[in-house]
Scaffold this motif. Structure first.
Motif, PDB file in Angstrom:
ATOM      1  N   SER A 126       0.835  -1.195   0.000  1.00 23.32           N
ATOM      2  CA  SER A 126       0.000   0.000   0.000  1.00 23.32           C
ATOM      3  C   SER A 126       0.876   1.254   0.000  1.00 23.32           C
ATOM      4  O   SER A 126       2.067   1.205   0.308  1.00 23.32           O
ATOM      5  CB  SER A 126      -0.921  -0.007   1.212  1.00 23.32           C
ATOM      6  OG  SER A 126      -0.167   0.057   2.415  1.00 23.32           O
ATOM      7  N   HIS A 140      -5.587   5.652   1.867  1.00 27.38           N
ATOM      8  CA  HIS A 140      -5.095   4.426   2.474  1.00 27.38           C
ATOM      9  C   HIS A 140      -6.222   3.542   2.970  1.00 27.38           C
ATOM     10  O   HIS A 140      -6.149   2.303   2.883  1.00 27.38           O
ATOM     11  CB  HIS A 140      -4.112   4.726   3.608  1.00 27.38           C
ATOM     12  CG  HIS A 140      -3.211   3.578   3.923  1.00 27.38           C
ATOM     13  ND1 HIS A 140      -3.274   2.874   5.104  1.00 27.38           N
ATOM     14  CD2 HIS A 140      -2.239   2.979   3.189  1.00 27.38           C
ATOM     15  CE1 HIS A 140      -2.373   1.912   5.089  1.00 27.38           C
ATOM     16  NE2 HIS A 140      -1.735   1.941   3.937  1.00 27.38           N
ATOM     17  N   GLN A 143      -7.464   1.596   0.094  1.00 27.52           N
ATOM     18  CA  GLN A 143      -6.513   0.545  -0.259  1.00 27.52           C
ATOM     19  C   GLN A 143      -6.678  -0.671   0.654  1.00 27.52           C
ATOM     20  O   GLN A 143      -6.630  -1.812   0.201  1.00 27.52           O
ATOM     21  CB  GLN A 143      -5.091   1.087  -0.168  1.00 27.52           C
ATOM     22  CG  GLN A 143      -4.760   2.162  -1.185  1.00 27.52           C
ATOM     23  CD  GLN A 143      -3.396   2.761  -0.948  1.00 27.52           C
ATOM     24  OE1 GLN A 143      -2.393   2.058  -0.879  1.00 27.52           O
ATOM     25  NE2 GLN A 143      -3.347   4.077  -0.795  1.00 27.52           N
TER      26      GLN A 143
END
Length: 363
Positions: A126, A140, A143
């Motif tokens: 990531s 994030h 992700q």
């Protein structure tokens, strides 16, 4: 044969041990120092060095037809030697077209199951600042959701086969993020693969992480580390066990108490910085706390003191990769250190022949 399983003078006898027998493992794509030789040679060297567990990083070359597929011979040789095989399935995202990522993961899982493997791991890549994927910006959190969906796509196949998949504490994820991923999945299938050197990249204390994640840890990826102060924070370099600044008595004792029974060495040269002196870095690290950063500073101070005493090479000496002979020295030193500490705290290390015969032997 380089024997790494005998009892040490003054260590506990099998009758006095406090824990069941543990396995000493080695993780590689090819055995350290034998990178140009076929995989079967790597396995045979691991057996000769006394390891009872071999974790293959990946079989991507065999699956893609880039390398001769001798995996059936490797699995048969491992069974004859009483050595268990585990396998890395590859990257669970978030980069890449999801259907393609899941197809590759499923292909590796299917081939591993054909070989009789029942324990697997995945890693992640990531990007904490955000990632543009398929024309979309993914923060994030998005992700992590994509990684979770990729992992969920493996659950039924793994569960039906009685297999487990462990999410590795890779350098891109904080320990709490790995824990949340696993807790959002089927607990009968998914666990954690603890890489003890990676938490420092996210500003975390490896000892605290081992304690927190220990109950869900099924695989380990073990290497020592040093932490050099640089203008923007700390620079991590990896060392053989016992030659860095981690407290292995504390780490191994914590993992044993949590029920971990497989202790696997991973030897590589991953180079990462932790820019704790850069204020903007904290924007993407919401997990950070003062105790963890304090322990990071302690590891940095221990590294500084080790360099001053001459026990740790200065940072300038870490640029070149070690030669094959040095890689082998580091591996055998790590194995001897691991065996010594495990034995000293009451864990017997199983020998290959005893596993092959189906008896619980200790050495």
């Amino acid at each position: 044969m380089t024997q790494i399983t005998e009892m040490l003078p003054g260590s506990r006898s099998p009758e006095d041990r406090e824990f069941p027998a543990v396995r000493l493992g080695i993780q590689f794509t090819r055995y350290p120092g034998m990178e140009q030789l076929p995989l079967l040679d790597s396995l045979r060297q691991a057996v000769d060095d006394g390891f009872t567990l071999v974790v293959l990083n990946n079989i991507a070359a065999e699956l893609a037809g880039e390398s001769e597929d001798l995996l059936d011979e490797v699995a048969a040789e491992a069974r004859r030697a009483g050595v268990e095989l585990h396998l890395g399935l590859g990257c669970a995202g978030p980069a890449g077209e999801p259907a393609a990522v899941r197809r590759e993961l499923r292909s590796a899982l299917a081939r591993g199951l054909e070989l009789g493997i029942k324990e697997f791991f995945v890693y992640t890549r990531s990007v904490r600042e955000g990632l543009v994927e398929q024309g979309r910006f993914l923060d994030h959190a998005a992700q992590l959701r994509l990684i979770l969906a990729n992992l969920e796509s493996l659950a039924t196949t793994a569960g039906d086969a009685g297999a487990r998949i462990n999410v590795k504490t890779h350098e891109d994820l904080a320990s709490g993020e790995v824990l949340s991923l696993v807790q959002g999945l089927d607990p009968a299938v998914f666990g954690i693969g603890l890489d003890v050197a990676n938490p420092v990249v996210r500003g975390e204390d490896p000892h605290a992480v081992a304690t927190a994640l220990g109950p869900l840890t099924r695989m380990t990826h073990l290497e020592d580390l040093v932490l050099f102060a640089v203008p923007h924070g700390y620079r991590r370099r990896l060392r053989a066990l016992g030659e860095g600044v981690l407290d292995w008595d504390e780490l191994l004792g914590s993992l044993l108490a949590a029920g971990v029974r497989d202790f696997t060495l991973e030897q590589h040269r991953g180079k990462f910085d932790t820019p704790v002196f850069d204020r903007s870095w904290f924007r993407y690290e919401p997990h950070l706390d003062a105790p963890g950063l304090g322990q990071l500073a302690r590891l940095g101070a221990l590294t500084h003191d080790g360099v001053a005493r001459g026990g740790i090479p200065p940072l300038a000496d870490w640029d070149e990769d070690p030669a094959p002979a040095e890689r082998r020295r580091q591996l055998l030193h790590s194995a001897a250190t691991l065996r010594r500490i495990l034995t000293s705290i009451g864990a017997g290390v199983a020998a290959p022949a005893t596993i092959l015969s189906g008896e619980e032997g200790l050495s």
